[in-house]
Design a protein around this motif. Sequence first.
Motif, mmCIF file in Angstrom:
data_model
loop_
_atom_site.group_PDB
_atom_site.id
_atom_site.type_symbol
_atom_site.label_atom_id
_atom_site.label_comp_id
_atom_site.label_asym_id
_atom_site.label_seq_id
_atom_site.Cartn_x
_atom_site.Cartn_y
_atom_site.Cartn_z
ATOM 1 N N ARG A 1 -63.182 -25.515 3.557
ATOM 2 C CA ARG A 1 -62.351 -26.269 2.627
ATOM 3 C C ARG A 1 -61.602 -25.259 1.767
ATOM 4 N NH1 ARG A 1 -63.703 -31.035 -1.846
ATOM 5 N NH2 ARG A 1 -61.504 -31.331 -2.427
ATOM 6 N N ALA A 2 -60.293 -25.460 1.624
ATOM 7 C CA ALA A 2 -59.451 -24.550 0.844
ATOM 8 C C ALA A 2 -59.242 -25.138 -0.545
ATOM 9 C CB ALA A 2 -58.111 -24.330 1.534
ATOM 10 N N LEU A 3 -59.681 -24.403 -1.556
ATOM 11 C CA LEU A 3 -59.587 -24.863 -2.942
ATOM 12 C C LEU A 3 -58.803 -23.857 -3.780
ATOM 13 C CD1 LEU A 3 -63.341 -25.856 -3.442
ATOM 14 C CD2 LEU A 3 -61.447 -27.441 -3.087
ATOM 15 N N ASN A 4 -58.207 -24.339 -4.840
ATOM 16 C CA ASN A 4 -57.596 -23.475 -5.866
ATOM 17 C C ASN A 4 -56.647 -22.434 -5.274
ATOM 18 O OD1 ASN A 4 -59.384 -24.893 -7.517
ATOM 19 N ND2 ASN A 4 -60.873 -23.222 -7.581
ATOM 20 N N ILE A 5 -55.730 -22.866 -4.421
ATOM 21 C CA ILE A 5 -54.758 -21.923 -3.863
ATOM 22 C C ILE A 5 -53.799 -21.495 -4.971
ATOM 23 C CG2 ILE A 5 -52.885 -21.609 -2.209
ATOM 24 C CD1 ILE A 5 -54.270 -23.613 -0.387
ATOM 25 N N ASN A 6 -53.779 -20.200 -5.228
ATOM 26 C CA ASN A 6 -52.921 -19.648 -6.277
ATOM 27 C C ASN A 6 -51.909 -18.728 -5.613
ATOM 28 O OD1 ASN A 6 -51.759 -18.162 -8.424
ATOM 29 N ND2 ASN A 6 -53.595 -18.424 -9.679
ATOM 30 N N GLN A 7 -50.659 -19.187 -5.492
ATOM 31 C CA GLN A 7 -49.644 -18.423 -4.778
ATOM 32 C C GLN A 7 -48.976 -17.361 -5.643
ATOM 33 O OE1 GLN A 7 -47.633 -22.027 -2.711
ATOM 34 N NE2 GLN A 7 -47.718 -20.386 -1.186
ATOM 35 N N GLU A 8 -49.366 -17.286 -6.888
ATOM 36 C CA GLU A 8 -48.835 -16.222 -7.747
ATOM 37 C C GLU A 8 -49.643 -14.942 -7.603
ATOM 38 O OE1 GLU A 8 -48.513 -17.560 -11.739
ATOM 39 O OE2 GLU A 8 -46.991 -19.091 -11.293
ATOM 40 N N ILE A 9 -50.970 -15.082 -7.411
ATOM 41 C CA ILE A 9 -51.817 -13.898 -7.260
ATOM 42 C C ILE A 9 -52.411 -13.825 -5.849
ATOM 43 C CG2 ILE A 9 -52.345 -13.730 -9.709
ATOM 44 C CD1 ILE A 9 -55.033 -15.069 -9.139
ATOM 45 N N TYR A 10 -51.965 -14.711 -4.959
ATOM 46 C CA TYR A 10 -52.336 -14.691 -3.539
ATOM 47 C C TYR A 10 -53.851 -14.812 -3.340
ATOM 48 C CZ TYR A 10 -47.815 -12.370 -3.963
ATOM 49 O OH TYR A 10 -46.540 -12.028 -4.326
ATOM 50 N N ARG A 11 -54.415 -15.821 -3.959
ATOM 51 C CA ARG A 11 -55.860 -16.048 -3.828
ATOM 52 C C ARG A 11 -56.147 -17.519 -3.549
ATOM 53 N NH1 ARG A 11 -58.980 -12.564 -8.607
ATOM 54 N NH2 ARG A 11 -58.197 -10.493 -7.973
ATOM 55 N N MET A 12 -57.314 -17.769 -2.969
ATOM 56 C CA MET A 12 -57.820 -19.133 -2.824
ATOM 57 C C MET A 12 -59.339 -19.080 -2.693
ATOM 58 S SD MET A 12 -56.682 -20.192 1.049
ATOM 59 C CE MET A 12 -56.775 -19.032 2.413
ATOM 60 N N ARG A 13 -59.963 -20.228 -2.899
ATOM 61 C CA ARG A 13 -61.419 -20.340 -2.793
ATOM 62 C C ARG A 13 -61.773 -21.098 -1.520
ATOM 63 N NH1 ARG A 13 -64.527 -21.414 -8.194
ATOM 64 N NH2 ARG A 13 -63.686 -19.294 -8.384
ATOM 65 N N LEU A 14 -62.756 -20.597 -0.787
ATOM 66 C CA LEU A 14 -63.186 -21.205 0.460
ATOM 67 C C LEU A 14 -64.628 -21.701 0.366
ATOM 68 C CD1 LEU A 14 -61.835 -18.679 3.141
ATOM 69 C CD2 LEU A 14 -60.697 -20.722 2.228
#
Length: 366
Positions: free
Chosen positions: A79-92
């Motif tokens: 499951r992809a959570l908290n996709i942050n396209q400014e700092i290129y991170r996400m939670r899996l």
Amino acid sequence: MVHSIFLLSLIIIIILPSYYAKANDYKDCDKSYTCSDQSVSNYPFWGGDRPEFCGHQGFELDCKDGACSFIQIEGLTFRALNINQEIYRMRLVRMDIYSSPCSPVKLGATSLNYQLFDFVDNTCQNLTLLYNCSGLQDLGQEFSINCSGNGQVFYLNDSLLESYRGNSWFEGCYEKSITVPILNLSMNILINNGTTSLQSVLNGGFDIEYNSIGETCQSCKDNGRLCLYDNGFNCISISGGSMSLSKKLGIGIGVGVTGILLFCATYYCGIYKHLEMDTEFQFHDGMTDQELEIAKRIITVALWCIQIMPSDRPGMRKVIEMLEGEMDSLETPPKPLLHSPPRSPAPPMSSISISSELLSSGSLGR
């Protein structure tokens, strides 16, 4: 000549509309991937209304039941959570152990495609779950849960895991284990609350980053271009900029064909009048300013390609430069003549005739 024009007409009917249609497809990259848990609008992600070429391989998002976003990485569903396209991170979050850790789909370490992703430094720790390992019975219930079918499942952090590595029986146990990254905060919760918090800790997930992919695209966007994936990363601009090789070839062929046809129609369609007076070409309704500029640029380059004098015609490299540049930088080509350039006069017949005396004397061939 008529036969050639007919064949060229067929080619241009096939080539140019396909390029125009492809350019229109790029408009879909303005669309966002939308699910109830998040909305993503930029490369490298794709899925839903965002076509595959608008993102990068390995970044497809799948919205299940309109509620949750999922991504596939190395044979596992997260499951992809908290996709942050400014700092290129996400939670899996690993979905095979989301409801229970008793039946993982894949044993071993939770791995990533490290060409695309990496774990975020100093944000997580490893938690190892070992299945049916009788050698760990001394740990008791404090570090284990019971699973029907898999018996007792023990969970160990890295330091506790290392303390058992010297035992001969341990390697057999380790082959029947999974290692899952968990957040530092989650590890503290597990240590303080024990077994009752194990499932919530696993469901808390871990953070990853995709810096190299994100930064590559950002430099492209900073130049006003569009990030696409077409047999590899492409940074393109419909109104100029870098184009993929296949597009360059397609436009190059289209320009050549267009040029030959324009040669026959130049003086009947008023093309030069539009170019010289800088007036708008009239195409079909609904074309954007960007699309009109593309058409005008292709026509201008095509007219350069049909110049009668070979020295006036641009080479292929120059054609590509002209296609990728701005319209303002293109000079209006001179009108081609409707006849071949004048040739040098033929020498007088007297200078090349053979005298009757030579013929009559039969001196030739002696």
